[in-house]
Write an enzyme that holds these catalytic residues in place. Structure first.
Site, PDB file in Angstrom:
ATOM      1  N   ARG A  72       0.792  -1.215   0.000  1.00 23.94           N
ATOM      2  CA  ARG A  72       0.000   0.000   0.000  1.00 23.94           C
ATOM      3  C   ARG A  72       0.832   1.276   0.000  1.00 23.94           C
ATOM      4  O   ARG A  72       0.580   2.191  -0.767  1.00 23.94           O
ATOM      5  CB  ARG A  72      -0.886   0.047   1.246  1.00 23.94           C
ATOM      6  CG  ARG A  72      -2.315  -0.289   1.003  1.00 23.94           C
ATOM      7  CD  ARG A  72      -2.931  -0.721   2.311  1.00 23.94           C
ATOM      8  NE  ARG A  72      -2.199  -1.872   2.814  1.00 23.94           N
ATOM      9  CZ  ARG A  72      -2.430  -3.102   2.362  1.00 23.94           C
ATOM     10  NH1 ARG A  72      -3.362  -3.317   1.474  1.00 23.94           N
ATOM     11  NH2 ARG A  72      -1.723  -4.121   2.807  1.00 23.94           N
ATOM     12  N   THR A  73       1.817   1.326   0.891  1.00 26.77           N
ATOM     13  CA  THR A  73       2.546   2.584   1.038  1.00 26.77           C
ATOM     14  C   THR A  73       3.293   2.920  -0.245  1.00 26.77           C
ATOM     15  O   THR A  73       3.212   4.034  -0.755  1.00 26.77           O
ATOM     16  CB  THR A  73       3.515   2.519   2.237  1.00 26.77           C
ATOM     17  OG1 THR A  73       2.781   2.145   3.399  1.00 26.77           O
ATOM     18  CG2 THR A  73       4.169   3.855   2.483  1.00 26.77           C
ATOM     19  N   LYS A 125      25.321  -5.602  -0.796  1.00 32.44           N
ATOM     20  CA  LYS A 125      26.789  -5.621  -0.780  1.00 32.44           C
ATOM     21  C   LYS A 125      27.330  -4.877   0.440  1.00 32.44           C
ATOM     22  O   LYS A 125      28.526  -4.633   0.547  1.00 32.44           O
ATOM     23  CB  LYS A 125      27.343  -4.991  -2.060  1.00 32.44           C
ATOM     24  CG  LYS A 125      26.933  -5.747  -3.310  1.00 32.44           C
ATOM     25  CD  LYS A 125      27.334  -4.995  -4.561  1.00 32.44           C
ATOM     26  CE  LYS A 125      26.683  -5.601  -5.791  1.00 32.44           C
ATOM     27  NZ  LYS A 125      26.459  -4.593  -6.838  1.00 32.44           N
ATOM     28  N   ARG A 165      11.460   3.680   3.436  1.00 30.18           N
ATOM     29  CA  ARG A 165      10.958   2.729   4.430  1.00 30.18           C
ATOM     30  C   ARG A 165      12.137   1.848   4.805  1.00 30.18           C
ATOM     31  O   ARG A 165      12.854   1.361   3.920  1.00 30.18           O
ATOM     32  CB  ARG A 165       9.848   1.866   3.864  1.00 30.18           C
ATOM     33  CG  ARG A 165       9.729   0.579   4.707  1.00 30.18           C
ATOM     34  CD  ARG A 165       8.447  -0.137   4.622  1.00 30.18           C
ATOM     35  NE  ARG A 165       7.319   0.718   4.902  1.00 30.18           N
ATOM     36  CZ  ARG A 165       6.087   0.229   5.038  1.00 30.18           C
ATOM     37  NH1 ARG A 165       5.865  -1.057   4.920  1.00 30.18           N
ATOM     38  NH2 ARG A 165       5.094   1.037   5.262  1.00 30.18           N
ATOM     39  N   HIS A 223       5.306   6.010  11.480  1.00 37.28           N
ATOM     40  CA  HIS A 223       4.818   5.915  10.108  1.00 37.28           C
ATOM     41  C   HIS A 223       3.901   7.122   9.903  1.00 37.28           C
ATOM     42  O   HIS A 223       2.687   6.986   9.879  1.00 37.28           O
ATOM     43  CB  HIS A 223       4.065   4.586   9.945  1.00 37.28           C
ATOM     44  CG  HIS A 223       3.783   4.205   8.529  1.00 37.28           C
ATOM     45  ND1 HIS A 223       4.110   4.994   7.456  1.00 37.28           N
ATOM     46  CD2 HIS A 223       3.208   3.098   8.017  1.00 37.28           C
ATOM     47  CE1 HIS A 223       3.733   4.388   6.344  1.00 37.28           C
ATOM     48  NE2 HIS A 223       3.189   3.230   6.655  1.00 37.28           N
TER      49      HIS A 223
END
Ligand SMILES: [Zn+2]
Lengths: 315, 157
Positions: A54-55, A83, A104, A141
């Site tokens: 969703r985000t 890496k 995120r 959030h």
């Protein structure tokens, strides 16, 4: 405060006036449609170190509906992160080819650190690239909170004075932390429903207490269902529990069915940041009080408003 | 009160110093930790007194360090663990300055965030702790917001 090039890291960085400004812009966009010329020539980078549906999709949809390009990764598979590249180096690099960064990340505080990196770049004479927190670890959030508040206002006509129950994993759930902070600003009454081991962390409770928020702790939904305007359900994350039986017992405790909504007000609305597992029974979907899909849809206008404001499309 | 020139009480088991600093009125059991935090344990002559009798607080710790004069920043770090500490500067066996410590607004670099999932514990990010309350003293991580009481603050090294 002006939104141009502003980092959106914690909901606590925003005032109620700031939030109302975002909601006003989102409402106008929903009413008048999205102007595809607004962010033409701008590029939004979506760095999703953790999977999200969703985000990421709603940020992407929001950016594109205003005419901006997006560049992104979702999950670190196949990226330089695998890496061993640090967040700092990735942000330094991506800042060269993006006008805004949405991040995120699995670690708490990652968005604040990213914002600091682009601010230091600006101090070195590079352009400031605003950072938007798309969820950092178990911390916050903020754009989810904005869309949650927007949804409450949309469904109830106001935010101030509402009684809101938050149910489920209140300890590890970042959405409920940000939401609790914000509801404190609006003078809401808060009901926290959770098993003892998943109750709201002390630092959030002390923040609410310091703001004089009326907040009570509960262990069952039945205790609060009759009085609340919003029943905000969250998923209990299985991986947090040491043994499966314990998880199953707790999960069963917080399952809303259509029948359980009987004592609730007709104007009450059930919200959920999604994805759900089984904490909201599918039969609730057909009750007029269910609102979670509408809530998910609000991710686009809110994120579009925010992008337009931090990128200077709207002052 | 019966006070000698260098600010310590007569008859104390720790001997006076000519030049340096006496950090007094530390809560019992904190002296070693504070000495380590200030990097006093390397090289300098340091006398640490533990569980000494104190008229004000019952028991106290005390640190004497020779030829070392603390900065304001170091004094404010002491305040995190010992808000009632006094810092006495001794020159030529004279007490030339007596300072009360005060809690800093920000502590950079020296502390460890207690949140294991914090970015500062996962990647090379210098820590930054912000004082959010002064009584009791509560310190929050600038990055992740995690709060601890000052006495529970963990230090690097
Ligand atoms: Zn932290």
């Amino acid at each position: 405060m002006d939104f141009l090039n502003r980092d959106i890291v914690s909901i606590k960085d925003l005032t109620r006036e700031d939030l109302d400004k975002v909601f006003g812009t989102a409402r106008r966009m929903e009413r008048d449609g999205y102007d595809r010329g607004l962010l033409r020539g701008k590029r939004v980078s979506l760095l999703f170190y953790e999977p999200s549906t969703r985000t990421r999709l709603s940020f992407q949809a929001a950016a594109q509906s205003l005419g901006a390009d997006t560049i992104w990764f979702a999950g670190i598979e196949g990226t330089s992160v695998m890496k061993g590249e640090t967040l700092k180096d990735t942000i330094e690099t991506v800042s060269n080819y993006a006008d805004a960064i949405v991040v995120r990340h699995p670690y708490d505080g990652a968005a604040r650190w990213a914002a600091e990196i682009t601010t230091r770049r600006a101090e070195r004479g590079e352009k400031k690239v605003p950072v938007i927190n798309g969820g950092d670890g178990r911390n916050e959030h903020p754009t989810q909170t904005m869309l949650d508040l927007y949804t409450m206002a949309q469904s109830q006509g106001r935010i101030g004075g509402l009684t809101i129950a938050m149910v489920g994993d209140l300890k590890y759930g970042r959405t409920v932390h940000s939401l609790a902070y914000a509801l404190g600003m609006y003078g809401c009454r808060i009901r926290l429903v959770a098993p003892e081991q998943l109750q709201m962390p002390p630092h959030v409770l002390s923040y609410l207490a310091s703001r004089g928020v009326e907040c009570t702790l509960h262990t069952s939904i039945e205790e609060v269902i009759g009085e609340v305007d919003i029943l905000y359900m969250t998923r209990i994350q299985k991986e947090r529990f040491p043994d499966e039986n314990e998880y199953n017992r707790v999960r069963g405790m917080y399952r809303v069915t259509r029948k359980m909504l009987q004592p609730a007000k007709p104007t009450m609305r059930v919200m959920h940041p999604l994805p759900r597992v089984d904490e909201v029974s599918v039969d609730v979907d057909d009750d007029p009080r269910s609102y979670y899909f509408k809530q998910a849809g609000n991710g686009v206008p809110i994120r579009a408003a925010l992008l337009a404001m931090v990128l200077g499309g709207i002052s | 009160m019966n006070v000698q020139k260098n600010g310590t009480k007569k008859g104390m088991i720790v001997s006076p110093i000519e030049n340096g600093t006496v950090i007094d009125h530390l809560p019992p059991g904190r002296a070693v930790r504070i000495a380590r935090m200030l990097g006093l344990t390397e090289g300098a002559v340091v006398i640490i007194g533990q569980n000494l009798k104190s008229t004000k607080y019952g028991r106290k710790d005390l640190i004497k360090v020779e030829n070392r004069f603390l900065t304001d920043e170091e004094c404010s770090r002491i305040a995190l663990f010992a808000p009632n500490a006094t810092v006495n500067i001794i020159r030529d066996s004279e007490l030339v300055e007596k300072r009360k410590v005060s809690i800093p607004d920000v502590v950079e670099g020296i502390a460890i965030c207690s949140n294991a999932n914090c970015i500062t514990n996962k990647e090379p990010v210098p820590t930054r702790m912000v004082t959010v309350s002064r009584s009791p003293v509560v310190i929050a991580c600038y990055y992740c917001g995690y709060e601890v009481k000052a006495e529970d603050l963990r230090l690097r090294g």
